[in-house]
Design a protein around this motif. Structure first.
Motif, PDB file in Angstrom:
ATOM      1  N   CYS A   1      63.047  54.960  18.683  1.00  0.00           N
ATOM      2  CA  CYS A   1      62.893  55.896  17.567  1.00  0.00           C
ATOM      3  C   CYS A   1      64.235  56.559  17.260  1.00  0.00           C
ATOM      4  CB  CYS A   1      61.851  56.949  17.934  1.00  0.00           C
ATOM      5  SG  CYS A   1      61.777  58.316  16.755  1.00  0.00           S
TER       6      CYS A   1
ATOM      7  N   CYS B   1      56.628  55.934  15.522  1.00  0.00           N
ATOM      8  CA  CYS B   1      56.928  56.432  16.858  1.00  0.00           C
ATOM      9  C   CYS B   1      55.692  57.136  17.417  1.00  0.00           C
ATOM     10  CB  CYS B   1      58.107  57.404  16.805  1.00  0.00           C
ATOM     11  SG  CYS B   1      58.430  58.191  18.392  1.00  0.00           S
TER      12      CYS B   1
ATOM     13  N   THR C   1      64.704  59.267  15.751  1.00  0.00           N
ATOM     14  CA  THR C   1      64.598  60.730  15.811  1.00  0.00           C
ATOM     15  C   THR C   1      64.594  61.235  17.246  1.00  0.00           C
ATOM     16  OG1 THR C   1      63.338  60.708  13.749  1.00  0.00           O
ATOM     17  CG2 THR C   1      63.237  62.716  15.066  1.00  0.00           C
ATOM     18  N   CYS C   2      63.719  60.682  18.100  1.00  0.00           N
ATOM     19  CA  CYS C   2      63.571  61.216  19.457  1.00  0.00           C
ATOM     20  C   CYS C   2      63.999  60.209  20.533  1.00  0.00           C
ATOM     21  CB  CYS C   2      62.137  61.674  19.697  1.00  0.00           C
ATOM     22  SG  CYS C   2      60.968  60.308  19.883  1.00  0.00           S
TER      23      CYS C   2
ATOM     24  N   CYS D   1      56.876  61.165  18.532  1.00  0.00           N
ATOM     25  CA  CYS D   1      57.078  62.232  17.533  1.00  0.00           C
ATOM     26  C   CYS D   1      56.407  61.910  16.203  1.00  0.00           C
ATOM     27  CB  CYS D   1      58.568  62.496  17.329  1.00  0.00           C
ATOM     28  SG  CYS D   1      59.450  61.185  16.466  1.00  0.00           S
TER      29      CYS D   1
HETATM   30 ZN   LIG Z   1      60.192  59.577  17.871  1.00  0.00          ZN
END
Ligand SMILES: [Zn+2]
Length: 177
Positions: A28, A53, A30-31, A56
């Protein structure tokens, strides 16, 4: 005359992008979790995989957070540019091969050298250090005469200022170290 762009397809290009940005499997953006599930394909580019994901719950695809996303040049042009860079071709030669403007190729090769994943700027701690320096000076604000006095025959006000200066010095030294 054979045009090189007709010899490669989007599926191979997207596979190359996946290998470059996720050498250890999809993560992912983002995370950074690897707990992702596939979520169908892009509407206009069927080879472009979508993901969700599980950590998140952000949605992303093969090109999210890369320099290729939202760019007017097709992905195959970028990948060919990367390939020609590997052959040490000049921007001028790449421009000729891909039938592009030399300035556009210059921009592309600059971006590709930075990496294909968009870098987020990191904050620096410089402002905090400057704040400490300001604090150190602020101990004498409004009492310019006390700076030069080291003990000596001062009045009640003067002694208090010296105590303040002594007390603040070790603290400042510690925080700046
Ligand atoms: Zn994520």
């Amino acid at each position: 005359m054979i045009h090189i762009q007709s010899l490669i397809d989007d599926a191979k290009c997207l596979e190359t992008v996946r290998d470059l940005r996720w050498p250890n499997g999809v993560h992912c953006p983002t995370c950074d979790s690897s707990e992702v599930t596939k979520q169908g394909r892009d509407d206009t580019q069927p080879e472009r995989q979508r993901y969700l994901c599980k950590s998140c719950e952000q949605r992303f695809d093969d090109l999210t957070n890369t320099i290729f996303a939202g760019h007017h040049q097709p992905l195959r042009v970028w990948i060919l540019c990367l390939y020609f860079m590997g052959l040490n071709l000049s921007n001028h030669q790449i421009a000729q091969e891909l039938d592009l403007n030399k300035d556009d190729v210059h921009q592309m090769t600059c971006q590709l050298r930075q990496g294909i994943v968009v870098q987020k700027p990191h904050p620096t701690l410089r402002d905090k250090v400057e704040c400490d320096e300001v604090y150190l000076v602020a101990g004498h604000t409004g009492k310019p005469n006390e700076v030069g006095k080291k003990g000596g025959a001062a009045g009640a006000d003067g002694s208090r200022a010296n105590v303040d200066a002594e007390r603040s010095q070790p603290r400042n030294r510690r925080s700046s170290g």
